[in-house]
Write an enzyme that holds these catalytic residues in place. Structure first.
Site, mmCIF file in Angstrom:
data_model
loop_
_atom_site.group_PDB
_atom_site.id
_atom_site.type_symbol
_atom_site.label_atom_id
_atom_site.label_comp_id
_atom_site.label_asym_id
_atom_site.label_seq_id
_atom_site.Cartn_x
_atom_site.Cartn_y
_atom_site.Cartn_z
ATOM 1 N N PHE A 115 0.810 -1.228 0.000
ATOM 2 C CA PHE A 115 0.000 0.000 0.000
ATOM 3 C C PHE A 115 0.836 1.269 0.000
ATOM 4 O O PHE A 115 0.327 2.343 -0.302
ATOM 5 C CB PHE A 115 -0.991 -0.010 1.178
ATOM 6 C CG PHE A 115 -0.523 0.725 2.401
ATOM 7 C CD1 PHE A 115 0.332 0.141 3.308
ATOM 8 C CD2 PHE A 115 -0.949 2.024 2.628
ATOM 9 C CE1 PHE A 115 0.768 0.829 4.433
ATOM 10 C CE2 PHE A 115 -0.518 2.722 3.759
ATOM 11 C CZ PHE A 115 0.343 2.125 4.659
ATOM 12 N N LYS A 116 2.128 1.156 0.308
ATOM 13 C CA LYS A 116 3.001 2.325 0.278
ATOM 14 C C LYS A 116 2.973 3.018 -1.088
ATOM 15 O O LYS A 116 3.218 4.217 -1.178
ATOM 16 C CB LYS A 116 4.440 1.922 0.609
ATOM 17 C CG LYS A 116 4.646 1.219 1.938
ATOM 18 C CD LYS A 116 4.501 2.134 3.124
ATOM 19 C CE LYS A 116 5.026 1.530 4.424
ATOM 20 N NZ LYS A 116 4.245 0.403 4.956
ATOM 21 N N ASP A 117 2.677 2.266 -2.145
ATOM 22 C CA ASP A 117 2.599 2.869 -3.487
ATOM 23 C C ASP A 117 1.533 3.954 -3.578
ATOM 24 O O ASP A 117 1.660 4.882 -4.367
ATOM 25 C CB ASP A 117 2.267 1.805 -4.544
ATOM 26 C CG ASP A 117 3.428 0.856 -4.812
ATOM 27 O OD1 ASP A 117 4.592 1.296 -4.715
ATOM 28 O OD2 ASP A 117 3.157 -0.323 -5.129
#
Ligand SMILES: *Cc1c(COP(=O)(O)O)cnc(C)c1O
Length: 502
Positions: A115-117
């Protein structure tokens, strides 16, 4: 709109300064001075927009020194369908576990499968524009310490971004084989990756030292470089995360799972408290949220804090199968405390000082009560995490990663103990293929698991009849580019050497 430091209200900057600087000069974190408020008809408008439209609206309300064209460019480039596989980078998947409906918000369809993207695909665009406004003609040197997911997502986001160089430091034995492979094969002219002999804290301390090393900063300045940060204390990482909560709500309305105005609960597998804090900002902006359920692994410092009002990091550290949540100091809690005390910078400073000197602090009773009316904490260990992966897949047909499984387990317990059936958005933060070994162990019923990472990935795919994310599959044929390993005290030299500044 201006931003000020959580520990000094008089330390005030513009939006672009907040993003360019990353952290306030007094050591606090930047928070917005006003929070935009949306009505239900504003939210209804959002149901007619796509993700990019929703992101443009929210970002424009917070970044008032960006032009509409600039925001348009940042958002459109970041969430292009080539990067996230479709024009909705954060789709919902409607699942059932026992008789509990779980609306899973899948946040891992980006280039690095975590989810860091969602934030790190847009941060480079926001940062380069912020730097152009506040420090023109300088080149930014982004330093990142990572326990795995942030490093790769930052590399992928900043690769070949004009006016930037990025260096990532990771603990040599502290990341999963897939995470290591993702980083050491990274492409791009402006990237470098270096392993540290030590753990994540050593890497993080090393980076923090560099940020405050006056001699080093001066040497860089002489060469028109300045340091900047891509970790989750930067407002430019938090802001884009608010969007997917509004987007998920709009999708639930569109899919007739809820009616406009209905309340939802959110469940977030939590480490640094960034993701769940973004949902709290969404709530303050008018999104109808009933309860925030904060899920932790065996490192349950937040569970204890929510129930007792005392934050105490003096405890054992556990290396778990959900490593991105193995954290004892949740940095973004500082912003939350600032808002929960009605913007009391003195109190926040006192507590943060106590945390630094003694490793703990206790909030006042009023604040503790206020937190408890909104937030519920829960945790589960590795055994329960695996059981949850096994049951969710083998009984109900949904394959999830170890971090998501922690959230599912905590949520299931919450529903069973409270009977609260408010419709839910549960964040899924990584693809199961990023943690193939643990996921296979959970579902394999004692079958032998191959040692090679790519053999594991293939077995997981054939066993579950699910597809390997393309960027992970492609790693197999990529050349290893970075093999440096240094001691933590050699990090400054590594930075200078990489920049060609001696
Ligand atoms: C970073 C991360 C988390 C924790 O998110 P925070 O914003 O730090 O609370 C959870 N799951 C995965 C897979 C992550 O990479």
């Amino acid at each position: 709109m201006k931003y000020n430091s959580t520990t000094d209200k008089n330390n005030v900057v513009s939006a672009s300064q907040a993003i360019a600087q990353g952290i306030a000069s007094d050591g606090g974190l930047f928070v917005p001075q006003e929070i935009p408020m949306y009505t239900l008809s504003d939210i209804e408008e959002m149901t007619k927009m796509d993700y990019v439209g929703r992101a443009k609206k929210i970002l424009a309300d917070y970044l008032d020194d960006f032009s509409a064209d600039e925001i348009d460019e940042c958002v459109t480039k970041a969430y292009a369908s080539e990067k996230f596989g479709s024009n909705n980078p954060a789709p919902l998947s409607y699942q059932k576990y026992d008789d509990i409906d779980i609306n899973v918000l899948e946040l891992w369809h980006g280039p690095t499968s975590a989810f860091k993207d969602m934030a790190l695909q847009i941060l480079p665009h926001l940062l380069t524009k912020s730097l152009a406004k506040t420090a023109p003609n300088k080149e930014a040197v982004i330093l990142v310490a990572t326990s795995g997911d942030t490093g790769k997502a930052a590399l992928e986001g900043f690769k070949d971004a004009a006016g930037t160089k990025i260096m990532v430091f990771y603990p040599v034995d502290g990341v999963s084989p897939m995470q290591k492979r993702q980083m050491t094969t990274q492409e791009g002219e402006n990237v470098s990756v270096c392993a540290i002999r030590g753990n994540f804290d050593d890497a993080q301390t090393g980076v923090k030292k560099i940020f405050t090393d006056k001699a080093l900063i001066d040497k860089l300045a002489e060469n028109d470089y300045l340091f900047s940060s891509a970790n989750s204390i930067n407002w430019g990482r938090l802001l884009p995360q608010i969007v997917y909560y509004f987007s998920a709500y709009a999708e639930l309305v569109n899919d007739e799972k809820i009616a406009l105005g209905d309340k939802i609960n959110v469940v977030v597998p939590t480490g640094n408290f960034g993701n769940i804090l973004a949902s709290y900002y969404a709530f303050r902006m008018g999104l109808p949220i009933n309860k925030f359920i904060c899920a932790s692994n065996a490192n349950n410092v937040l569970t204890d804090f929510i129930s007792s009002g005392t934050y105490d990091k003096n405890r054992s550290f556990y290396a778990t199968i959900s490593p991105s949540m193995d954290i004892l100091v949740s940095s973004n809690l500082e912003r939350f405390l600032y808002h929960m005390t009605n913007e009391n910078d003195k109190k926040v400073k006192e507590w943060m000082t106590s945390l630094k000197t003694t490793g703990s602090y206790s909030v006042d009773d009023e604040t503790a009560e206020k937190i408890k009316t909104l937030f519920v904490g829960g945790f589960c260990d590795d055994e329960k995490t695996k059981e949850t992966i096994d049951e969710f897949f083998n009984k109900y047909g949904y394959l999830c990663d170890t971090h998501t499984a922690v959230a599912v387990n905590v949520y299931k317990n919450y529903v069973e103990t409270t009977g609260d059936r408010t419709p839910v958005v549960l964040d899924s933060t990584a693809s199961p293929y990023k943690f193939s070994g643990s996921v296979l162990e959970a579902i394999a019923n004692g079958e032998t698991i191959p040692e090679d990472e790519f053999a594991m990935v293939d077995l997981l795919s054939s066993k579950t009849n699910t597809e390997v994310p393309k960027p992970l599959a492609a790693l197999k044929d990529k050349q290893i580019r970075f093999t440096n390993v240094v001691n933590a005290d050699e990090m400054p030299q590594f930075v200078l050497k990489t920049l060609g500044v001696e």
